[in-house]
Write an enzyme that holds these catalytic residues in place. Structure first.
Site, mmCIF file in Angstrom:
data_model
loop_
_atom_site.group_PDB
_atom_site.id
_atom_site.type_symbol
_atom_site.label_atom_id
_atom_site.label_comp_id
_atom_site.label_asym_id
_atom_site.label_seq_id
_atom_site.Cartn_x
_atom_site.Cartn_y
_atom_site.Cartn_z
ATOM 1 N N LYS A 33 -30.658 2.145 50.125
ATOM 2 C CA LYS A 33 -30.078 3.466 49.915
ATOM 3 C C LYS A 33 -29.932 4.207 51.228
ATOM 4 O O LYS A 33 -28.876 4.780 51.527
ATOM 5 C CB LYS A 33 -30.983 4.249 48.953
ATOM 6 C CG LYS A 33 -30.241 5.109 47.977
ATOM 7 C CD LYS A 33 -31.197 5.672 46.918
ATOM 8 C CE LYS A 33 -31.289 4.786 45.692
ATOM 9 N NZ LYS A 33 -32.368 5.198 44.768
ATOM 10 N N ARG A 103 -35.644 10.307 47.181
ATOM 11 C CA ARG A 103 -35.202 9.048 46.559
ATOM 12 C C ARG A 103 -35.894 7.854 47.192
ATOM 13 O O ARG A 103 -35.983 7.775 48.407
ATOM 14 C CB ARG A 103 -33.678 8.901 46.725
ATOM 15 C CG ARG A 103 -32.929 10.168 46.420
ATOM 16 C CD ARG A 103 -31.484 10.112 46.902
ATOM 17 N NE ARG A 103 -30.677 9.216 46.095
ATOM 18 C CZ ARG A 103 -29.395 8.938 46.375
ATOM 19 N NH1 ARG A 103 -28.838 9.466 47.446
ATOM 20 N NH2 ARG A 103 -28.726 8.113 45.604
ATOM 21 N N GLY A 112 -39.188 -0.594 38.838
ATOM 22 C CA GLY A 112 -40.604 -0.355 39.046
ATOM 23 C C GLY A 112 -40.848 0.642 40.155
ATOM 24 O O GLY A 112 -41.922 1.198 40.296
ATOM 25 N N MET A 114 -40.308 4.230 42.238
ATOM 26 C CA MET A 114 -40.297 5.595 41.743
ATOM 27 C C MET A 114 -38.882 6.107 41.506
ATOM 28 O O MET A 114 -37.973 5.846 42.278
ATOM 29 C CB MET A 114 -40.992 6.491 42.741
ATOM 30 C CG MET A 114 -41.428 7.781 42.106
ATOM 31 S SD MET A 114 -41.844 9.001 43.326
ATOM 32 C CE MET A 114 -40.213 9.635 43.706
ATOM 33 N N ARG A 347 -23.637 0.512 47.527
ATOM 34 C CA ARG A 347 -24.370 -0.749 47.692
ATOM 35 C C ARG A 347 -23.506 -1.876 47.157
ATOM 36 O O ARG A 347 -22.595 -1.638 46.351
ATOM 37 C CB ARG A 347 -25.706 -0.708 46.949
ATOM 38 C CG ARG A 347 -25.547 -0.579 45.458
ATOM 39 C CD ARG A 347 -26.890 -0.699 44.741
ATOM 40 N NE ARG A 347 -26.750 -0.306 43.367
ATOM 41 C CZ ARG A 347 -27.656 0.378 42.679
ATOM 42 N NH1 ARG A 347 -28.774 0.766 43.246
ATOM 43 N NH2 ARG A 347 -27.445 0.669 41.420
ATOM 44 N N HIS A 466 -37.600 -33.631 26.885
ATOM 45 C CA HIS A 466 -36.544 -34.515 26.395
ATOM 46 C C HIS A 466 -35.342 -33.707 25.915
ATOM 47 O O HIS A 466 -34.199 -33.969 26.279
ATOM 48 C CB HIS A 466 -37.103 -35.389 25.278
ATOM 49 C CG HIS A 466 -36.088 -36.325 24.704
ATOM 50 N ND1 HIS A 466 -35.412 -36.041 23.532
ATOM 51 C CD2 HIS A 466 -35.604 -37.508 25.130
ATOM 52 C CE1 HIS A 466 -34.566 -37.031 23.269
ATOM 53 N NE2 HIS A 466 -34.670 -37.934 24.229
ATOM 54 N N ARG A 574 -26.654 -44.907 31.173
ATOM 55 C CA ARG A 574 -27.892 -45.410 30.578
ATOM 56 C C ARG A 574 -27.509 -46.280 29.400
ATOM 57 O O ARG A 574 -27.098 -45.774 28.366
ATOM 58 C CB ARG A 574 -28.752 -44.258 30.075
ATOM 59 C CG ARG A 574 -29.265 -43.335 31.147
ATOM 60 C CD ARG A 574 -30.045 -42.211 30.449
ATOM 61 N NE ARG A 574 -30.701 -41.308 31.387
ATOM 62 C CZ ARG A 574 -30.155 -40.194 31.856
ATOM 63 N NH1 ARG A 574 -28.931 -39.843 31.489
ATOM 64 N NH2 ARG A 574 -30.820 -39.421 32.674
ATOM 65 N N SER A 820 -30.152 -46.105 44.193
ATOM 66 C CA SER A 820 -29.973 -44.843 43.489
ATOM 67 C C SER A 820 -31.367 -44.326 43.200
ATOM 68 O O SER A 820 -32.167 -45.004 42.561
ATOM 69 C CB SER A 820 -29.200 -45.066 42.200
ATOM 70 O OG SER A 820 -29.198 -43.875 41.467
ATOM 71 N N CYS A 888 -29.942 -40.068 41.024
ATOM 72 C CA CYS A 888 -29.467 -39.946 39.645
ATOM 73 C C CYS A 888 -30.492 -39.233 38.769
ATOM 74 O O CYS A 888 -30.360 -39.189 37.560
ATOM 75 C CB CYS A 888 -29.134 -41.325 39.068
ATOM 76 S SG CYS A 888 -30.559 -42.415 38.954
ATOM 77 N N TYR A 908 -23.987 -39.597 47.846
ATOM 78 C CA TYR A 908 -23.572 -38.781 46.692
ATOM 79 C C TYR A 908 -24.785 -38.301 45.899
ATOM 80 O O TYR A 908 -25.883 -38.816 46.075
ATOM 81 C CB TYR A 908 -22.656 -39.599 45.751
ATOM 82 C CG TYR A 908 -23.379 -40.740 45.062
ATOM 83 C CD1 TYR A 908 -24.035 -40.527 43.839
ATOM 84 C CD2 TYR A 908 -23.446 -42.011 45.622
ATOM 85 C CE1 TYR A 908 -24.723 -41.554 43.216
ATOM 86 C CE2 TYR A 908 -24.131 -43.041 45.003
ATOM 87 C CZ TYR A 908 -24.777 -42.802 43.793
ATOM 88 O OH TYR A 908 -25.470 -43.799 43.174
HETATM 89 P P1 ADP Z 1 -31.259 5.320 41.393
HETATM 90 O O1 ADP Z 1 -31.794 4.360 42.377
HETATM 91 O O2 ADP Z 1 -31.964 5.320 40.106
HETATM 92 O O3 ADP Z 1 -29.770 5.262 41.296
HETATM 93 P P2 ADP Z 1 -30.817 7.671 42.946
HETATM 94 O O4 ADP Z 1 -31.713 8.098 44.036
HETATM 95 O O5 ADP Z 1 -29.548 7.073 43.360
HETATM 96 O O6 ADP Z 1 -31.627 6.736 42.000
HETATM 97 O O7 ADP Z 1 -30.555 8.974 42.091
HETATM 98 C C1 ADP Z 1 -30.499 9.133 40.710
HETATM 99 C C2 ADP Z 1 -29.316 10.053 40.353
HETATM 100 O O8 ADP Z 1 -29.400 11.295 41.039
HETATM 101 C C3 ADP Z 1 -27.998 9.461 40.761
HETATM 102 O O9 ADP Z 1 -27.027 9.761 39.795
HETATM 103 C C4 ADP Z 1 -27.685 10.160 42.057
HETATM 104 O O10 ADP Z 1 -26.311 10.184 42.307
HETATM 105 C C5 ADP Z 1 -28.260 11.538 41.816
HETATM 106 N N1 ADP Z 1 -28.663 12.181 43.076
HETATM 107 C C6 ADP Z 1 -29.525 11.728 43.983
HETATM 108 N N2 ADP Z 1 -29.612 12.559 45.030
HETATM 109 C C7 ADP Z 1 -28.764 13.576 44.793
HETATM 110 C C8 ADP Z 1 -28.396 14.735 45.519
HETATM 111 N N3 ADP Z 1 -28.904 15.024 46.702
HETATM 112 N N4 ADP Z 1 -27.489 15.555 44.947
HETATM 113 C C9 ADP Z 1 -26.972 15.263 43.739
HETATM 114 N N5 ADP Z 1 -27.277 14.193 43.005
HETATM 115 C C10 ADP Z 1 -28.163 13.336 43.532
HETATM 116 MG MG MG Z 2 -28.513 5.446 42.512
#
Ligand code: ADP
Ligand code: MG
Ligand code: MG
Length: 935
Positions: A33, A103, A112, A114, A347, A466, A574, A820, A888, A908
């Site tokens: 990110k 984020r 998993g 945050m 991404r 099998h 076979r 083989s 094989c 092969y």
């Molecule tokens: P995830 O990895 O779950 O996508 P994100 O960090 O991308 O988490 O954010 C979750 C949501 O919050 C997304 O829809 C993202 O676009 C929105 N978001 C994150 N940061 C901002 C920001 N600074 N302003 C507005 N929306 C945000």
């Molecule tokens: Mg996102």
């Protein structure tokens, strides 16, 4: 790649980067990110001001007892001040407050971790400032109540259920149906209640100090890296634990500021079809989380084009630019605040196999990437996904949840009626009914019921059981080891998850995911001819690879299919599967029952003629015994003759289907008793018949079979009388097979075709075994060709499946023209595991406890088995430079094993027909030096 973990005391480390100054290419350091934000900012795209705390900081935090490393907080504050300067707002300023999102982001996006906290920086003072700033009190309180809820749940660990409950009851008290029905006053009350809830739950008041909010949020992100969910996920996907997560702090922009605002997610191309067209969803007047949480149903992005053509055009240009920068399909998040577009994330997009192939080929044609890059980018499983029947998504949705899961043993979707018995399977399938053969496990005797089934389900066994192996070869979907499904063969029921199915009930299997569904889901068939992009890609693969791709196939149909999919030879036929075909087992049984006595008759004759030659008197044997043995021999030879008739047809068919391409035919391999009824079963039947006082020819026949089966009984058949040992003791059987091969080849030759048979002697372990077999059998071939008056080129070779064979490969290559590698048996004999026992008993545990890092029956063990293979090739080729070498075993279709075969210089690999396209790609990737990530 390991991240350099600097000790917490190191001063002068940069822990925090502004998006405009960050090393945007360093995803390890900035997380996906953070790197994306930096790249977009530096490209001049509209991104809200942001900074990123590095993964190195996270690692330092972990190793310093969850304390910020020296300098981190100071750098964070300095960066924060830069954000403030850019936006002209201040965090915590009641007149003109700055709000941020916090984020998480590791190198790869990872469940998993945050969740993002939005609207950080709100408290009772700043909310008023926000209201004034935006001239929208309702908006300000809505942002505040969201923040308290998110921060309470994500950072302070208050149960999400309790928070939702508090919010919902406030809503119902206010008589509001939707969130948007709540007015400013009501939202203020909700916010207060939420803060009270947090205080009750945590024992402290909700933090009003905005810097404390920021610090706690950053620490919560760091801590989530070591949270159980994240650790489990990394273990499962073998992601190192020392990558760490970055934290990005981003100035908030608001999609919920009215009808000229909104938020959305989009892909630069369709992630399921690969179509070159922006694909996405959009929600007007909403904050990002609303889209994800599914609170309101978003509209298609094409609607945005109608609503805001200007914004859409800008977005389109940005999407195009990002694709060009990353040279890959992008997954984008954006927000529109009062008509102004902001990019929040980019991404590389996750996509289906189809989309992966289509986009890669398109991008080559667009000049964006090279063919080589396209080949590198496609994962073998992408190719696999395209070529199997799949559930029709519509129909799949209607059926709902699966009733159980097992191992995805052979990919594709299969739908049919449940049957529990192989005979029933053959019978119903013979009438044209689609059936799913359901067994606790399968064995070779079930084959006649497996072959016509649409799919196979077992509750025991692994992915090289099998059922799995046979299903893969036949290209049939299979789910193995579905332990949560209770299969009661006696009562003919299958039950799982409260559902019980009986024979004839519909069931649907997804062999690609391992999911079992009660009911009938319709499927969509793939057609390689229609997969133009895949064909193009595989064409490039063929130009790149040096390894031949052959198939394991037992029938002309399998051969034809393999050929259509690009096989240029058959690496394993076979022959014993042919013995199990309709109508043949009685002859095979008769032949086997007569074999031991027939052998004695031959030995008698030999002893007699030797004695005569030496001028001695032959040994005297009871004439009755002699006569009985002679009778057995006559019977034996005449049934062999019948079987030869069948086999000529078999070999004719497969050599014809593979006209002009080599076909490796393995002589009979399994222990003979495998073709006879089971010992215990016979004993049971006979005892029962006797108890009832029955007698007569039928019972006598059973008793005769019983005695023969007892004689053939072995303590350890896997290491017993099988392979070339059979051919040496009972030469007439393999002579019959070889004569049949030669006759079939002669016929084809006369018809103007070009058969290329290669005769493979199984389980060779010594020089003499190979030499003796070749000498005897080559005589047969020559005789046939002489009497037919044609010449066909052929080879004799060894199936290398014993460690000793690899060690004395030079001696074996004296008479073997090809090797083989039968890596199924070679793995068994190298590890000393009997595969069936290992899979049922300890292999699972070994894999779970990581005593074995992977299953050597699925992917070749380079260090042990592989070393033997390497030695064998080296010694074999030293003896015979032209030695043709292939594999094989089951591993022949596994990308990691294919890379190994390429490395050791095999000619092969031979795999099940359905794996051929995957193998073509994998062989090209091996030639390009890519290490498969599958393992
Ligand atoms: P995830 O990895 O779950 O996508 P994100 O960090 O991308 O988490 O954010 C979750 C949501 O919050 C997304 O829809 C993202 O676009 C929105 N978001 C994150 N940061 C901002 C920001 N600074 N302003 C507005 N929306 C945000
Ligand atoms: Mg996102
Ligand atoms: Mg073998």
């Amino acid at each position: 790649m390991a991240v350099e973990v600097k000790p917490a005391t190191t001063s002068g480390t940069t822990w925090v980067y502004m998006a405009e100054d960050a090393p945007a290419a360093d995803r390890d350091l900035l997380g996906g990110k953070g790197a994306g934000l930096a790249a977009m900012t530096q490209a001049g795209l509209p991104v809200p001001p942001a900074f990123t705390i590095t993964t190195a900081a996270c690692n330092a935090f972990q190793s310093a007892n969850k304390e910020f490393p020296q300098g981190l907080w100071e750098q964070t504050l300095a960066s924060l001040h830069k954000l403030e300067a850019k936006s002209g707002r201040k965090l915590g300023d009641s007149a003109n407050p700055l709000l941020v999102s916090v984020r998480s982001g590791a190198r790869e996006s990872m469940p998993g971790m945050m969740d993002t906290v939005l609207n950080l920086g709100l408290n009772d003072d700043t909310v008023a400032g926000l209201a004034r700033q935006t001239n929208n009190e309702r908006f300000a309180w809505d942002a505040y109540r969201r923040f308290v809820g998110m921060f309470g749940r994500i950072v302070l660990g208050v149960s999400g259920e309790k928070i939702d409950h508090a919010f919902d009851s406030a809503k119902s008290r206010a008589g509001a149906k939707q969130d948007t029905d709540l007015n400013a006053d009501q939202l203020r009350d909700v916010t207060r209640e939420l803060k009270e809830l947090v205080q009750r739950e945590t024992g402290s008041p909700f933090p009003t100090d905005v810097l404390q909010q920021l610090e706690l949020a950053i620490k919560a992100v760091f801590n989530s890296w070591m949270g159980k969910r994240a650790v489990d996920y990394r273990n499962q996907f073998k992601i190192p634990h020392d990558l760490g997560t970055a934290v990005s702090v981003v100035t908030m922009v608001f999609g919920n500021m009215g009808d000229d605002s909104g938020t959305g997610v989009a892909f630069t191309r369709d992630p399921s079809t690969g179509k070159r067209e922006i694909f996405g969803e959009f929600l007007p007047n909403a904050q990002g989380e609303d889209v994800v949480a599914g609170i309101r149903t978003p509209i298609s992005i094409s609607k945005m084009r109608e609503l805001w053509p200007e914004v859409y055009r800008q977005f389109e240009q940005i999407a195009d630019r990002l694709e060009k920068t990353y040279k890959d399909v992008q997954d984008l998040e954006f927000t529109v605040e009062r008509g102004k577009l902001y990019m929040l994330q980019t991404r590389n997009a996750k996509r289906t196999g189809k989309a992966a192939v289509v986009t890669a080929v398109d991008m080559v044609n667009e000049g964006l990437i090279t063919r080589e890059e396209a080949l590198k980018r496609i994962q073998p499983m992408h190719v696999q996904q395209i070529l199997v029947p799949q559930f029709d998504p519509e129909s799949r949705r209607k059926v709902g949840e699966p009733i159980g899961r097992g191992l995805a043993a052979s990919p594709g979707a299969a739908v049919g009626k449940v049957v529990f018995d192989p005979d029933r399977s053959a019978e119903l399938a013979g009438k044209g009914e689609p059936v799913i053969l359901t067994r606790r496990e399968t064995s070779p005797e079930d084959f006649h019921g497996m072959a016509p089934a649409a799919g196979i389900l077992t509750s025991r066994g692994g992915s090289s059981s099998h059922a799995a192996v046979v299903a893969r070869q036949m290209g049939k979907p299979c789910i193995a080891g579905a332990e949560e499904i209770d299969i009661d063969v006696a009562r003919q029921t299958l039950s799982a998850d409260g559902t019980t199915l009986h024979e004839g009930d519909w069931i649907s299997l997804d062999g690609t995911t391992g999911e079992v569904f009660a009911g009938r889901i319709s499927t969509i068939e793939p057609d390689l001819k229609l997969e133009t992009e895949l064909l193009t890609l595989l064409g490039w693969a063929d130009e790149t690879r040096t390894l031949g791709i052959w198939a394991n196939a037992d029938t002309p149909e399998e051969g034809t299919r393999a050929r259509a999919w690009g096989a240029t030879g058959i690496g394993l036929v076979r022959t014993e599967h042919m013995f199990r075909q309709e109508g043949r087992p009685p002859f095979v049984q008769q032949m086997i029952l007569a074999a031991p006595e027939a052998r004695l008759a031959r030995l008698d004759e030999e002893a007699e003629s030797t004695a005569r030659a030496e001028g001695k008197t032959p040994p005297t044997i009871d004439p009755a015994v002699v006569e009985q043995r002679r009778r057995a021999r006559r019977e034996y030879l005449s049934t062999l003759d019948t079987l030869r008739g069948f086999q000529v047809g078999d070999f004719y068919g497969i050599l014809k289907a593979m006209d002009g391409l080599p076909v490796v035919i393995r002589l009979i391999d399994p222990p003979l008793h495998e073709f006879l009824p089971k010992h215990e079963k016979l004993l049971e039947d006979i005892t029962a018949a006797r108890a009832k006082g029955q007698s007569g020819p039928e019972l006598e026949e059973k008793e005769r079979i019983f005695q023969a089966v007892s004689r053939l009984h072995e303590q350890n058949p896997m290491l017993g009388l099988r392979g070339c040992r059979l051919g040496i003791l009972f030469p007439e059987i393999v002579e019959m097979q070889v004569a049949a091969i030669a006759q079939a080849a002669a016929r084809l030759k006369k018809e103007g075709l070009n058969p290329i048979p290669e005769i493979m002697v199984p389980l060779v372990g010594t020089r003499n075994e190979m030499a003796l077999e070749r000498e005897r059998l080559e005589g047969v071939v020559k005789d046939v060709f002489a009497s037919e008056g044609v010449q066909v080129s052929y080879k004799f070779g060894a199936c290398m499946e014993l460690p000793r064979a690899c060690l004395v490969a030079g001696q074996i290559a004296e008479t073997a023209e090809f090797f083989s590698y039968g890596t199924n048996d070679l793995t068994q004999t190298t590890y000393g595991y009997s595969r069936d026992d290992a899979e049922g008993k300890f292999l699972g545990e070994y894999l779970k406890e990581k005593v074995l890092p992977f299953n050597p029956f699925e992917s070749i063990d380079r260090e042990g088995v592989g070393e033997l293979v390497r030695i064998g090739i080296e010694r074999g080729r030293k003896q015979r430079a032209s030695l043709e070498v292939g594999i094989c075993g089951e591993q022949g279709g596994d990308p990691a094993s294919i890379a190994f075969c390429h490395e050791v210089g095999m000619n092969y690999v031979s795999c099940s027909p359905g794996r051929i396209p995957v193998a073509r790609l994998a062989a090209a990737q091996a030639a390009l030096g890519i290490t498969p990530t599958d393992r």
